[in-house]
Design an enzyme around this catalytic site. Structure first.
Site, PDB file in Angstrom:
ATOM      1  N   HIS A  12      80.261 -77.601 -22.966  1.00 21.64           N
ATOM      2  CA  HIS A  12      78.877 -76.905 -22.730  1.00 21.64           C
ATOM      3  C   HIS A  12      78.200 -77.056 -22.557  1.00 21.64           C
ATOM      4  O   HIS A  12      76.998 -76.194 -21.756  1.00 21.64           O
ATOM      5  CB  HIS A  12      79.087 -75.712 -23.382  1.00 21.64           C
ATOM      6  CG  HIS A  12      80.699 -74.470 -23.574  1.00 21.64           C
ATOM      7  ND1 HIS A  12      81.273 -73.905 -22.830  1.00 21.64           N
ATOM      8  CD2 HIS A  12      81.209 -75.050 -25.233  1.00 21.64           C
ATOM      9  CE1 HIS A  12      82.340 -73.499 -23.029  1.00 21.64           C
ATOM     10  NE2 HIS A  12      82.582 -73.787 -24.628  1.00 21.64           N
ATOM     11  N   HIS A  21      79.660 -72.443 -28.433  1.00 19.39           N
ATOM     12  CA  HIS A  21      79.311 -72.820 -26.518  1.00 19.39           C
ATOM     13  C   HIS A  21      78.242 -72.161 -26.400  1.00 19.39           C
ATOM     14  O   HIS A  21      77.559 -72.588 -25.116  1.00 19.39           O
ATOM     15  CB  HIS A  21      79.991 -71.305 -26.282  1.00 19.39           C
ATOM     16  CG  HIS A  21      81.291 -70.621 -26.078  1.00 19.39           C
ATOM     17  ND1 HIS A  21      82.247 -70.552 -25.442  1.00 19.39           N
ATOM     18  CD2 HIS A  21      82.522 -72.198 -26.993  1.00 19.39           C
ATOM     19  CE1 HIS A  21      83.736 -71.170 -25.383  1.00 19.39           C
ATOM     20  NE2 HIS A  21      83.828 -71.617 -26.381  1.00 19.39           N
ATOM     21  N   ASP A  39      60.781 -58.294 -39.146  1.00 21.37           N
ATOM     22  CA  ASP A  39      59.635 -56.825 -39.570  1.00 21.37           C
ATOM     23  C   ASP A  39      59.995 -56.135 -40.196  1.00 21.37           C
ATOM     24  O   ASP A  39      61.228 -57.042 -41.556  1.00 21.37           O
ATOM     25  CB  ASP A  39      59.907 -56.854 -38.111  1.00 21.37           C
ATOM     26  CG  ASP A  39      61.087 -55.873 -37.979  1.00 21.37           C
ATOM     27  OD1 ASP A  39      61.746 -55.508 -38.898  1.00 21.37           O
ATOM     28  OD2 ASP A  39      60.705 -54.834 -36.453  1.00 21.37           O
ATOM     29  N   HIS A  40      59.534 -54.810 -40.547  1.00 21.30           N
ATOM     30  CA  HIS A  40      59.895 -54.297 -42.090  1.00 21.30           C
ATOM     31  C   HIS A  40      61.739 -54.023 -41.780  1.00 21.30           C
ATOM     32  O   HIS A  40      61.717 -53.901 -42.714  1.00 21.30           O
ATOM     33  CB  HIS A  40      58.342 -53.246 -42.288  1.00 21.30           C
ATOM     34  CG  HIS A  40      58.583 -52.439 -40.771  1.00 21.30           C
ATOM     35  ND1 HIS A  40      58.584 -52.776 -39.488  1.00 21.30           N
ATOM     36  CD2 HIS A  40      59.541 -51.203 -40.810  1.00 21.30           C
ATOM     37  CE1 HIS A  40      58.494 -52.531 -38.538  1.00 21.30           C
ATOM     38  NE2 HIS A  40      58.857 -50.791 -39.042  1.00 21.30           N
ATOM     39  N   CYS A  60      65.111 -57.521 -37.632  1.00 19.88           N
ATOM     40  CA  CYS A  60      64.493 -56.378 -37.531  1.00 19.88           C
ATOM     41  C   CYS A  60      65.110 -55.658 -37.657  1.00 19.88           C
ATOM     42  O   CYS A  60      66.413 -55.873 -38.854  1.00 19.88           O
ATOM     43  CB  CYS A  60      63.966 -57.020 -35.773  1.00 19.88           C
ATOM     44  SG  CYS A  60      65.268 -56.202 -34.942  1.00 19.88           S
ATOM     45  N   THR A 100      67.631 -54.252 -35.891  1.00 18.52           N
ATOM     46  CA  THR A 100      68.801 -53.227 -35.388  1.00 18.52           C
ATOM     47  C   THR A 100      69.230 -55.775 -34.678  1.00 18.52           C
ATOM     48  O   THR A 100      70.119 -55.687 -34.210  1.00 18.52           O
ATOM     49  CB  THR A 100      68.813 -52.993 -33.577  1.00 18.52           C
ATOM     50  OG1 THR A 100      67.827 -53.485 -33.114  1.00 18.52           O
ATOM     51  CG2 THR A 100      68.673 -51.940 -34.301  1.00 18.52           C
TER      52      THR A 100
HETATM   53  C1  RB5 Z   1      60.899 -50.538 -35.900  1.00 22.57           C
HETATM   54  O1  RB5 Z   1      60.989 -49.782 -36.199  1.00 22.57           O
HETATM   55  C2  RB5 Z   1      62.574 -51.598 -35.266  1.00 22.57           C
HETATM   56  O2  RB5 Z   1      61.792 -50.938 -33.725  1.00 22.57           O
HETATM   57  C3  RB5 Z   1      62.392 -52.909 -35.267  1.00 22.57           C
HETATM   58  O3  RB5 Z   1      62.886 -53.210 -36.900  1.00 22.57           O
HETATM   59  C4  RB5 Z   1      63.755 -53.212 -34.470  1.00 22.57           C
HETATM   60  O4  RB5 Z   1      64.741 -52.716 -34.556  1.00 22.57           O
HETATM   61  C5  RB5 Z   1      63.290 -52.888 -32.616  1.00 22.57           C
HETATM   62  O5  RB5 Z   1      64.756 -54.090 -32.079  1.00 22.57           O
END
Ligand code: RB5
Length: 145
Positions: A132, A98, A8-9, A65, A67
Site C-alpha cells: 500500500h 492499509h 479534550d474534556h 474527543c 466523538t
Molecule cells: C465538545 O463538546 C465536543 O464537540 C468535542 O469533544 C468533539 O466531540 C468534537 O468533535
C-alpha cells in the site's frame, strides 16, 4: 513501545481508563492533557499530540474527543499525521495494514473502554502492508501541494 495520548474534556474519562490499561500492561505513554473535565478546545490537544508524536518519536498516538470526529479532523491537518477514527477491531487492524495510521482516534461519548482495549491491542499487533506504500506516498504528495 511509546505512545502519546491526549484528549479534550469529552474524551477525558476514556483517556484515564486507557491509561489504567497501559499501566496494567506496562506500556509506556506520555499524557499531554487535558487533565480535568473542564471545557477545552480539541484542536489544541490535536496539536500537542501531533507535535510530540513527530518531534519526540513516539510509536503512535491516541486522540480522543467526544466523538473522535473533531480531533481526528484536526490531527489530519498536521503534516505527517494519518489519524484514523476506528470503530471496531477490523478497522483498527486495517488502519495499520492499509493506511499506516499513526494516530488512533476514539470518542469518549461513543466508544467504551472494553471495545477500545481490543482495538488498541489489534492495532499494536498488526503491521503495515508494503503493497500500500504508493497510496501512502500519494497522501504525502497532497501535503506538498
Ligand atoms: C465538545 O463538546 C465536543 O464537540 C468535542 O469533544 C468533539 O466531540 C468534537 O468533535
Amino acid at each position: 513501545m511509546r505512545i502519546v495520548i491526549g484528549s479534550d474534556h469529552g474524551g477525558y474519562q476514556l483517556k484515564e481508563e486507557i491509561k489504567l490499561f497501559f499501566d496494567e500492561n506496562h506500556i509506556d505513554y506520555l499524557d499531554v492533557g487535558t487533565y480535568s473535565n473542564e471545557s477545552v478546545d480539541y484542536p489544541d490537544y490535536a496539536l500537542k499530540i501531533g507535535n510530540s508524536l513527530l518531534k519526540d518519536h513516539f510509536d503512535f498516538g491516541i486522540a480522543i474527543c467526544g466523538t473522535g470526529i473533531g480531533i481526528s479532523i484536526a490531527m489530519n491537518k498536521i503534516k505527517g499525521i494519518r489519524a484514523a477514527l476506528v470503530y471496531d477491531e477490523n478497522t483498527a487492524r486495517l488502519a495499520k495494514e492499509h493506511n499506516q495510521a499513526n494516530v488512533l482516534a476514539f470518542g469518549g461519548r461513543t466508544h467504551n473502554i472494553e471495545q477500545v482495549k481490543k482495538m488498541i491491542k489489534v492495532y499494536m499487533d498488526s503491521n503495515f502492508e508494503e503493497r500500500h506504500i504508493n497510496r501512502i506516498n500519494k497522501i504525502s504528495n497532497i501535503e506538498k501541494e
